[in-house]
Write an enzyme that holds these catalytic residues in place. Structure first.
Site, mmCIF file in Angstrom:
data_model
loop_
_atom_site.group_PDB
_atom_site.id
_atom_site.type_symbol
_atom_site.label_atom_id
_atom_site.label_comp_id
_atom_site.label_asym_id
_atom_site.label_seq_id
_atom_site.Cartn_x
_atom_site.Cartn_y
_atom_site.Cartn_z
ATOM 1 N N ASN A 229 -52.723 67.531 114.443
ATOM 2 C CA ASN A 229 -52.016 67.445 113.485
ATOM 3 C C ASN A 229 -51.042 65.850 113.305
ATOM 4 O O ASN A 229 -50.604 65.354 114.451
ATOM 5 C CB ASN A 229 -51.054 68.076 113.218
ATOM 6 N N TRP A 230 -51.759 65.191 111.988
ATOM 7 C CA TRP A 230 -51.326 63.980 111.917
ATOM 8 C C TRP A 230 -49.793 63.892 111.575
ATOM 9 O O TRP A 230 -48.999 62.675 111.468
ATOM 10 C CB TRP A 230 -52.162 62.867 111.573
ATOM 11 N N LYS A 231 -48.883 64.966 110.744
ATOM 12 C CA LYS A 231 -48.403 65.221 109.907
ATOM 13 C C LYS A 231 -48.223 63.983 109.346
ATOM 14 O O LYS A 231 -48.901 63.931 108.627
ATOM 15 C CB LYS A 231 -46.814 64.816 111.406
ATOM 16 N N HIS B 199 -46.884 76.318 109.596
ATOM 17 C CA HIS B 199 -45.854 75.003 111.369
ATOM 18 C C HIS B 199 -44.982 75.383 110.899
ATOM 19 O O HIS B 199 -44.023 75.493 109.501
ATOM 20 C CB HIS B 199 -46.283 73.991 110.312
ATOM 21 N N GLU C 119 -42.533 72.496 111.368
ATOM 22 C CA GLU C 119 -41.472 71.551 110.199
ATOM 23 C C GLU C 119 -41.720 72.626 108.743
ATOM 24 O O GLU C 119 -40.300 72.084 108.048
ATOM 25 C CB GLU C 119 -42.472 70.632 110.722
ATOM 26 N N GLU D 77 -46.965 77.341 118.636
ATOM 27 C CA GLU D 77 -46.951 76.338 119.365
ATOM 28 C C GLU D 77 -45.167 76.674 119.199
ATOM 29 O O GLU D 77 -44.458 76.969 118.395
ATOM 30 C CB GLU D 77 -46.968 75.842 117.845
ATOM 31 N N GLY E 213 -43.129 67.526 119.654
ATOM 32 C CA GLY E 213 -42.299 66.603 119.800
ATOM 33 C C GLY E 213 -41.422 66.786 121.152
ATOM 34 O O GLY E 213 -40.327 65.529 120.295
ATOM 35 N N SER F 156 -46.340 69.494 122.462
ATOM 36 C CA SER F 156 -46.529 68.075 123.358
ATOM 37 C C SER F 156 -47.406 68.295 124.844
ATOM 38 O O SER F 156 -47.606 68.078 125.708
ATOM 39 C CB SER F 156 -45.295 68.249 124.672
ATOM 40 N N GLY G 108 -50.288 67.424 118.541
ATOM 41 C CA GLY G 108 -48.846 66.158 117.234
ATOM 42 C C GLY G 108 -49.390 64.709 117.653
ATOM 43 O O GLY G 108 -50.484 64.302 117.541
ATOM 44 N N GLY G 109 -48.325 64.269 118.442
ATOM 45 C CA GLY G 109 -47.872 62.643 118.808
ATOM 46 C C GLY G 109 -49.758 62.329 119.434
ATOM 47 O O GLY G 109 -49.961 61.101 119.170
HETATM 48 P P1 13P Z 1 -46.641 67.145 119.486
HETATM 49 O O1 13P Z 1 -47.666 67.251 120.118
HETATM 50 O O2 13P Z 1 -46.180 65.902 119.030
HETATM 51 O O3 13P Z 1 -45.639 68.155 120.100
HETATM 52 O O4 13P Z 1 -47.143 68.107 118.384
HETATM 53 C C1 13P Z 1 -46.878 69.558 118.013
HETATM 54 C C2 13P Z 1 -47.637 69.826 116.683
HETATM 55 O O5 13P Z 1 -46.496 69.845 115.944
HETATM 56 C C3 13P Z 1 -48.316 70.446 116.381
HETATM 57 O O6 13P Z 1 -48.725 70.866 115.317
#
Ligand code: 13P
Length: 253
Positions: free
Chosen positions: A9-11, A97, A99, A169, A175, A214, A235-236
């Site tokens: 997930n590149w956000k 998600h 967010e 999640e 994050g 994470s 994510g990251g």
């Molecule tokens: P991180 O892997 O950066 O914690 O993000 C997880 C995420 O929100 C994937 O959708």
């Protein structure tokens, strides 16, 4: 046996041109890494889809969106329909998600509308659920996730296991560098599986349940070894090719 799904997930990171170079690099790296045991999906910003689609055509990499309108079409300025995302090259779409729930006030009813929009429009939803830190501290993590699943899947029918992916999640792990322990991820994966069994019967055995929060090369082995962790929503670490591929390599064969 469920094929592990290694979903990035590149956000809101990278431009389309940066993403093109990244993707070409990934395809080069894949020439020397056997990923036949996993499915690779990158959920990218919508502006990237049509640019990346020709690059990943006929490869092991699929694309997904990160959000979709609950409507099929209409006067909804700024929204994107499932049909638009599919036409641009998406096969999957992240829905609900945390967010989006937090910053865009998405509730379970809207998330349900988006799940249905995906299914009606030809996208596989990656439905995200997960508790806040305060909910875990209060011992309400299971109830929270069950409430989210109940709301988002109310009246939602599937005809095969591949029609739906669920991502657990925990919000406190996104994050933050804090990861749920593999045992916690498994315990919640089992809660999700049991809900899905009640809802979809034997089809639930084939539905992929991902862990997100994470996830990185150093913890992927342990997480992906768990029975009800069928992949990751990353994510990251998914923005770094070497880390994304290292996580894919940690999936069971
Ligand atoms: P991180 O892997 O950066 O914690 O993000 C997880 C995420 O929100 C994937 O959708």
């Amino acid at each position: 046996m469920r094929t592990p799904l290694i979903a990035g997930n590149w956000k809101m990171y990278t431009t389309p041109s940066e993403a093109s170079a990244w993707m070409r690099g990934l395809l080069e790296d894949l020439q020397s890494q056997d990923v036949s045991n996993v499915e690779l999906v990158l959920n990218v910003p919508a502006t990237h889809l049509a640019v990346l689609a020709p690059i990943v055509a006929d490869t092991a990499v699929a694309l997904g969106g990160q959000d979709v309108s609950a409507h099929a079409e209409g006067a909804y300025t700024g929204e994107l329909s499932a049909e638009m995302l599919v036409d641009a090259g998406a096969r999957y779409c992240v829905v609900g998600h945390s967010e989006r729930r937090q910053y865009h006030h998405e509730d379970d009813a809207l998330v349900r509308g988006k799940v249905l929009a995906c299914m009606n429009g030809g996208l596989v939803p990656i439905l995200c659920v997960g508790e806040l830190e305060s909910e875990r501290d209060a011992g309400e993590h299971e109830a929270t996730v069950i409430r989210q699943l109940t709301g988002a899947l109310d009246g939602v029918e599937i005809s095969k296991s591949e029609d739906l992916v669920v991502a657990y999640e925990p919000v406190w792990a996104i994050g933050t560098g804090k990861t749920a322990t593999a045992d916690d991820a498994q315990a919640m994966g089992a809660v999700v599986r049991s809900f899905l069994k009640g809802r979809y019967g034997p089809l639930a055995d084939g539905i992929r349940i991902l862990y997100g929060g994470s996830m990185k090369p150093s913890n992927a082995d342990e997480l992906l070894a768990k029975a009800d962790v069928d992949g990751g929503l990353i994510g990251g670490a998914s923005l770094k090719r070497d880390q994304y591929l290292a996580i894919a390599a940690a999936a069971p064969r």
